[in-house]
Motif scaffolding. Structure first.
Motif, short mmCIF file in Angstrom:
data_model
loop_
_atom_site.label_atom_id
_atom_site.label_comp_id
_atom_site.label_asym_id
_atom_site.label_seq_id
_atom_site.Cartn_x
_atom_site.Cartn_y
_atom_site.Cartn_z
N THR A 189 -2.72 6.74 2.76
CA THR A 189 -2.19 5.51 1.77
C THR A 189 -2.93 5.93 0.29
OG1 THR A 189 -3.91 4.41 2.70
CG2 THR A 189 -1.68 3.73 3.58
N GLU A 190 -2.50 5.33 -0.49
CA GLU A 190 -2.97 5.78 -1.81
C GLU A 190 -4.51 5.36 -2.03
OE1 GLU A 190 -1.87 5.38 -6.86
OE2 GLU A 190 -1.29 3.71 -5.44
N ASP A 191 -5.01 4.30 -1.47
CA ASP A 191 -6.24 3.70 -1.83
C ASP A 191 -7.01 4.55 -0.55
OD1 ASP A 191 -5.43 2.88 0.82
OD2 ASP A 191 -6.10 0.79 0.40
N PHE A 204 -2.94 11.95 -5.71
CA PHE A 204 -2.03 11.25 -4.75
C PHE A 204 -0.48 11.40 -5.39
CE2 PHE A 204 0.55 7.50 -3.80
CZ PHE A 204 0.37 7.47 -2.32
N TYR A 205 0.34 11.62 -4.43
CA TYR A 205 1.73 11.70 -4.91
C TYR A 205 2.79 11.18 -4.00
CZ TYR A 205 6.42 14.14 -5.06
OH TYR A 205 7.74 14.45 -4.89
N ALA A 206 3.62 10.43 -4.49
CA ALA A 206 4.65 9.43 -3.55
C ALA A 206 5.75 9.90 -3.72
CB ALA A 206 4.55 7.96 -4.27
N SER A 237 0.88 -0.99 -0.05
CA SER A 237 -0.08 0.08 -0.05
C SER A 237 0.88 1.15 0.10
CB SER A 237 -0.82 0.08 1.33
OG SER A 237 -1.75 -1.06 1.15
N ALA A 289 -1.48 13.35 -0.35
CA ALA A 289 -2.96 13.61 -1.14
C ALA A 289 -2.92 14.99 -1.05
CB ALA A 289 -4.27 12.99 -0.54
N THR A 305 -7.00 8.23 -0.53
CA THR A 305 -6.83 9.18 -1.17
C THR A 305 -8.43 9.85 -1.42
OG1 THR A 305 -4.98 8.93 -2.55
CG2 THR A 305 -6.28 10.82 -3.35
#
Length: 489
Positions: free
Chosen positions: A209-211, A219-221, A132, A137, A213
C-alpha cells in the motif's frame, strides 16, 4: 393687609412636582437597567456553548493513521453537536467499547467479526472513510512507468507480509489477472517475508500500500487500485449508550458528505472480488497438524484474554483466531506424548476474585490435549493484561512439573503487553526466584502495544524466543508453530 418681600428668591418646588420628578427618574433608571441586562443576555447567548448537556465521547475502533487523523480533525473543526452534546471522537482498541468501527475487506468477513464480538451494525450503509492505494514500490533503477500488473508479475514482484492480508490479496489478484489459485500461491510464497526483509535483500519490486512504501523506494500505481476502509455505526449495548450511537451516525453522515464515494469500474471490481476469495483461502488454517513436538514436551499455555484480544485482524477478532490456531498445536503435543496445561489471564472481573490468572487445565489432565482444546474455545475476553502478575505464577507451575518428571517443560506465553504496576527490578526478581533452568519460555506477542522488554529478555536468555508477528493470521500462525516446536506440512 399687603404681603412684604424678604429679598430672597423662592426656588422650592411643590410636593406634587417633586414626587413626579422622582417617579420619572425611577422609570428611566429601570428602563436603562432592563436594556443593559437584555444586551448582556443577548451577548451571553451569542457566545454560549450549544453543548447544554456537556461533551459526549464517540468511541471509534481503529488504528491511528494520517488519513484518519486528517478526517477526525475536520470533523472536530465542524463543531459537531448531537442532541445538545458536543461530540469528541476517541480511538479505542476494543470493538466491545466502540460505537463505530473501521474495517476493510470482504463484507461477510466483517459481519462475522462483528458477530464474534456480539455487535450489530446500526445501518447497512457503510461509507468509505478513506482508500489505501495498492501498487508497486520500486527502486530507482527499476523502470515500471506504464507497465501494467500482469506484466509486472513476470518481473519477480515480492508481496511482503504486512498488517492487511486483504491488501496483499488485492495485489496478488491484480498480478495474476484475478486468478484465485495463483494468487494464493503468490501469498504463500512470500508469507514470511517482511518489507524490511525484502529491502535488506535488495528486492527491486514490492507490492505494498502507498503508506507502506519503504524509504528509498518510489510508489507506482498501475491502475489506481485501492483498498477501501469503511465506517460502520454500531447498535447500542450495555457498554455503548444510545447517544454515542447517534454520534456515530452523525460521523458517518459527515464521512459521506466529505469523502468521495466512487464505485470501482468493472475491471477493478473483478480484481477486488477475486481478492475476497484469495484472502479467505490464504487465511484458512488446517484443523489438525501432522507435525510433532520434540520428545513430547509437556507444555503450559498461558493465554492473554484481556480486551486487547478483541482487536481485529482481517475482519476477525485476534483472540478467536488464536484459539483456532492453538487447537491443532495442542493436539500435536498430546499425540507426541506430552501433556497440555492451559491458563488464561486478565485483570479480575468478578467480585471477590483477586488473582488475574485461571488454571483451566492442569498437568494432571491426560486427555492428550483435547481438554485444553475444548477449554480454549470457551474463553471470553475482558479486563487488562496483568502479565507481570500471571507469568511468575505460571512459571512456578511449570517448574513444579519439570521437578516432578525430571524433564523440560515448554511455557508458551501469548500476550498483548502488560498493564501491571510491577516495576522492572521486582519482575526480574520474581522470574529469577522461580526459574529452575528446566523451563523453556516461548513468548508470542500480538497487538499494537510494545512487548514487555523484561519478559522478552528473560525468555531469550533462557534459550527461548520472544516473537512479535505481524497482525495477520498467517504471521501469527507461524509464530505459534515456532513457539510450540511444530512443523506443519
Amino acid at each position: 393687609m399687603g404681603r412684604h418681600a424678604d429679598g430672597r428668591s423662592n426656588w422650592r418646588l411643590s410636593r406634587e412636582l417633586t414626587i413626579g420628578l422622582i417617579v420619572v427618574l425611577a422609570v428611566v433608571g429601570i428602563i436603562a437597567w432592563w436594556m443593559t441586562v437584555r444586551d448582556e443576555t443577548n451577548r451571553t447567548h451569542a457566545t454560549a456553548s450549544p453543548c447544554i448537556n456537556g461533551t459526549l465521547s464517540l468511541p471509534i475502533q481503529a488504528a491511528d493513521s494520517p488519513q484518519l487523523d486528517e478526517l477526525l480533525a475536520g470533523y472536530r473543526d465542524s463543531d459537531p453537536v448531537v442532541r445538545d452534546y458536543c461530540v469528541v471522537p476517541q480511538l479505542v482498541s476494543s470493538g466491545a467499547d466502540a460505537a463505530l468501527m473501521l474495517a476493510s475487506g470482504p463484507r461477510k468477513v466483517t459481519r462475522a467479526a462483528l458477530e464474534a464480538l456480539d455487535r450489530t451494525p446500526a445501518s447497512d450503509t457503510w461509507p468509505v472513510i478513506f482508500n489505501s492505494p495498492v501498487g508497486i514500490a520500486h527502486t530507482a533503477d527499476a523502470e515500471v512507468s506504464g507497465v501494467d500488473w500482469p506484466d509486472l508479475a513476470d518481473r519477480g514482484v515480492v508481496i511482503p507480509a504486512g498488517k492487511s492480508v486483504y491488501a496483499r490479496a488485492v495485489a496478488a489478484s491484480a498480478l495474476t489477472s484475478a486468478d484465485a489459485d495463483r494468487g494464493v500461491e503468490l501469498l504463500r510464497a512470500d508469507r514470511t517475508v517482511t518489507v524490511e526483509d525484502a529491502v535488506a535483500k535488495g528486492s527491486p519490486l514490492l507490492a505494498v500500500t502507498e503508506d507502506s512504501t519503504p524509504e528509498g523506494y518510489t510508489f507506482y500505481a498501475p491502475d489506481d487500485l485501492a483498498v477501501a476502509t469503511v465506517a460502520i455505526p454500531l447498535a447500542a449495548t450495555d457498554r455503548v449508550n444510545e447517544e454515542q450511537t447517534r454520534a456515530a451516525a452523525d460521523f458517518a453522515r459527515y464521512v459521506s458528505d466529505h469523502v468521495e464515494q466512487a464505485e470501482p469500474d468493472e475491471a477493478r471490481r473483478q480484481v477486488l472480488s477475486t481478492a475476497d476469495i484469495i484472502s479467505e483461502r490464504f487465511a484458512a488454517v488446517p484443523e489438525e497438524s501432522r507435525g510433532s513436538v520434540d520428545d513430547g514436551t509437556d507444555t503450559l499455555v498461558l493465554l492473554d484474554t484481556s480486551t486487547n484480544m478483541d482487536a481485529l485482524i482481517d475482519g476477525h477478532r485476534v483472540g478467536a483466531e488464536i484459539s483456532r490456531l492453538l487447537d491443532p498445536l495442542m493436539l500435536s503435543v498430546g499425540r507426541a506424548g506430552g501433556r497440555v496445561a492451559l491458563w488464561n489471564y486478565s485483570s479480575p472481573l468478578s467480585p471477590g476474585v483477586t488473582r488475574p490468572w485461571r488454571d483451566n487445565v492442569t498437568f494432571l489432565d491426560d486427555s492428550a490435549g483435547s481438554t485444553a482444546v475444548r477449554a480454549v474455545k470457551g474463553l471470553g475476553t475482558g479486563g487488562e493484561p496483568l502479565t507481570r502478575s500471571a507469568v511468575p505464577a505460571a512459571l512456578g507451575s511449570a517448574v513444579e512439573r519439570s521437578t516432578e518428571t525430571g524433564e523440560p517443560v515448554r511455557l508458551v506465553i501469548i500476550t498483548s503487553g502488560t498493564a501491571d504496576a510491577t516495576d522492572d527490578a521486582a519482575f526480574r526478581t520474581q522470574l529469577a526466584g522461580r526459574d529452575s533452568g528446566q523451563v523453556i519460555p516461548q513468548i508470542v506477542h500480538v497487538g499494537t502495544a510494545p512487548i514487555d522488554p523484561v519478559l522478552a529478555e528473560w525468555a531469550t536468555s533462557r534459550g527461548g524466543t520472544a516473537l512479535t508477528p505481524d497482525m495477520t493470521v498467517p504471521s501469527i500462525a507461524d509464530a505459534l508453530q515456532r513457539a510450540f516446536g511444530v512443523t506443519r506440512p
